[in-house]
Design a protein around this motif. Structure first.
Motif, PDB file in Angstrom:
ATOM      1  N   ALA A 254    -111.107  59.117  34.949  1.00  0.00           N
ATOM      2  CA  ALA A 254    -109.909  58.200  35.915  1.00  0.00           C
ATOM      3  C   ALA A 254    -108.585  58.849  35.313  1.00  0.00           C
ATOM      4  O   ALA A 254    -107.661  58.914  36.315  1.00  0.00           O
ATOM      5  N   ARG A 255    -108.594  59.162  34.044  1.00  0.00           N
ATOM      6  CA  ARG A 255    -107.171  59.452  33.514  1.00  0.00           C
ATOM      7  C   ARG A 255    -106.957  60.987  34.139  1.00  0.00           C
ATOM      8  O   ARG A 255    -105.677  61.312  34.185  1.00  0.00           O
TER       9      ARG A 255
ATOM     10  N   ALA B 252    -117.699  46.519  37.013  1.00  0.00           N
ATOM     11  CA  ALA B 252    -116.561  46.414  35.742  1.00  0.00           C
ATOM     12  C   ALA B 252    -116.138  47.577  35.136  1.00  0.00           C
ATOM     13  O   ALA B 252    -115.081  47.847  34.751  1.00  0.00           O
ATOM     14  N   ALA B 253    -117.008  48.617  34.768  1.00  0.00           N
ATOM     15  CA  ALA B 253    -116.530  49.743  34.156  1.00  0.00           C
ATOM     16  C   ALA B 253    -115.784  50.720  34.988  1.00  0.00           C
ATOM     17  O   ALA B 253    -114.492  50.994  34.669  1.00  0.00           O
ATOM     18  N   VAL B 254    -115.972  50.784  36.166  1.00  0.00           N
ATOM     19  CA  VAL B 254    -115.361  51.544  37.124  1.00  0.00           C
ATOM     20  C   VAL B 254    -113.996  50.845  37.514  1.00  0.00           C
ATOM     21  O   VAL B 254    -112.897  51.410  37.294  1.00  0.00           O
TER      22      VAL B 254
ATOM     23  N   LEU C 287    -121.220  55.746  26.290  1.00  0.00           N
ATOM     24  CA  LEU C 287    -120.897  57.377  26.550  1.00  0.00           C
ATOM     25  C   LEU C 287    -120.425  57.245  28.207  1.00  0.00           C
ATOM     26  O   LEU C 287    -119.138  57.718  28.419  1.00  0.00           O
ATOM     27  N   GLY C 288    -121.248  56.570  29.026  1.00  0.00           N
ATOM     28  CA  GLY C 288    -120.731  56.589  30.243  1.00  0.00           C
ATOM     29  C   GLY C 288    -119.438  55.931  30.616  1.00  0.00           C
ATOM     30  O   GLY C 288    -118.708  56.334  31.431  1.00  0.00           O
ATOM     31  N   ARG C 289    -119.111  54.795  29.843  1.00  0.00           N
ATOM     32  CA  ARG C 289    -117.851  54.210  30.110  1.00  0.00           C
ATOM     33  C   ARG C 289    -116.570  55.167  29.514  1.00  0.00           C
ATOM     34  O   ARG C 289    -115.566  55.139  30.008  1.00  0.00           O
ATOM     35  N   TRP C 290    -117.004  55.976  28.498  1.00  0.00           N
ATOM     36  CA  TRP C 290    -116.087  56.838  28.012  1.00  0.00           C
ATOM     37  C   TRP C 290    -115.642  57.969  29.038  1.00  0.00           C
ATOM     38  O   TRP C 290    -114.643  58.472  29.219  1.00  0.00           O
TER      39      TRP C 290
END
Ligand code: C2E
Ligand code: MG
Ligand code: MG
Ligand code: MG
Length: 268
Positions: free
Chosen positions: A98-99, A131-133, A89-92
């Motif tokens: 960011a989009r 990495a996710a950010v 969820l956090g990655r989404w």
């Protein structure tokens, strides 16, 4: 004997507790589906400057549940945390944020806007947030310095040194940090000084008691003074009335978020 203890064991379960557990299991299953099928949406709430000009937005998650109607984050974030669904969820969320920032950056009228996203302590500890950010920024081309990660004091309860190191690595990517719900949790002034923070966010409970409790006025005044002495920005959340805004301004707070300026709403 065995039969009797068996019956006792069954009696131990409170039917209300059982109904609650079933509801949780059901919610968790639905949430898992929503996370994987893009069933969650973001609402945006404006953050304004001294003249009411919009400086940016905070992204707030919404789950429009097909049968039960909209479910608020107060209900599903704890379920997401307990089931570790908070990680996908956090990655989404980071990708979606960011989009949006990348889209704003393409238009001169919106390019200066910031976007704040809430990062759960569980996500912070159990995912590779750096990495996710980085991935979210790289795949979208979003300007890192417009992304604000909101973290809470509860993050510092365990392994503060590790948290501090991760925050430094994120800060090196260019993103900013805001300390959410400030004043409600564990606050070690020593850590405040050590962490790479940019902003303190005064919790809405203080803002909302400004009109009733004289102590709230003193607390808000000291939070703002503290922020200033640490060279941090300060933003008040949950501002609902002109009186609250005036009190905050008198103390030197110049950034606000709350129903007075706009409720969270879909971007359109
Ligand atoms: P928060 O980050 O402190 O967000 C502020 C909450 O106050 C939001 O509730 C917002 O809708 C509400 N609010 C804003 N202005 C006013 C006002 O003037 N008066 C009042 N009474 N309330 C106001 P919401 O959207 O229900 O979110 C609740 C909490 O859920 C958030 O608190 C945050 O901790 C969490 N949350 C929301 N979205 C996310 C997310 O994407 N990820 C994570 N990890 N947590 C999230
Ligand atoms: Mg927040
Ligand atoms: Mg908050
Ligand atoms: Mg809050």
């Amino acid at each position: 004997q065995a039969k009797q203890s068996g019956r006792n064991a069954i009696c131990f379960f409170d039917p209300l507790m059982q109904a609650d557990m079933l509801r949780r299991v059901h919610l968790e299953r639905g949430l898992r589906r929503a996370v994987h099928d893009g069933g969650l949406t973001l609402h945006f709430q404006p953050q304004v400057g001294p003249d009411g000009d919009i400086l940016g937005y905070e992204a707030l998650l919404r789950w429009p549940h097909p049968e039960q109607g909209p479910i608020g984050p107060g209900v599903f974030i704890p379920i997401a945390e307990q089931s570790r669904l908070i990680i996908p969820l956090g990655r989404w969320l980071l990708q979606a944020a960011a989009r949006q920032l990348a889209a704003w950056a393409r238009d001169p009228a919106t390019r200066a806007l910031t976007l704040s996203v809430n990062i759960s302590s569980v996500q912070f500890r159990h995912d590779d947030l750096v990495a996710a950010v980085r991935e979210a920024l790289e795949t979208t081309g979003a300007p890192a310095e417009r992304l604000k990660l909101e973290v809470t004091e509860s993050l510092l309860m365990e392994e503060p040194d590790q948290v501090c190191a991760t925050m430094e690595r994120l800060r090196a990517l260019g993103v900013h940090f805001s300390l959410d719900d400030f004043g409600t949790g564990f606050s070690s002034l020593a850590y405040l000084q050590r962490l790479p923070l940019d902003e303190l966010k005064i919790d809405q409970s203080f803002v909302q008691s400004l009109e009733q409790a004289p102590a709230a006025d003193a607390i808000v005044g000291s939070i703002i003074g503290l922020a200033r002495s640490l060279s941090l920005h300060v933003i008040a959340e949950g501002v609902e009335t002109e009186t609250q805004r005036t009190r905050l301004a008198a103390h030197g707070c110049h950034r606000y978020q709350g129903y007075l300026f706009g409720a969270p709403a879909p971007l359109a």
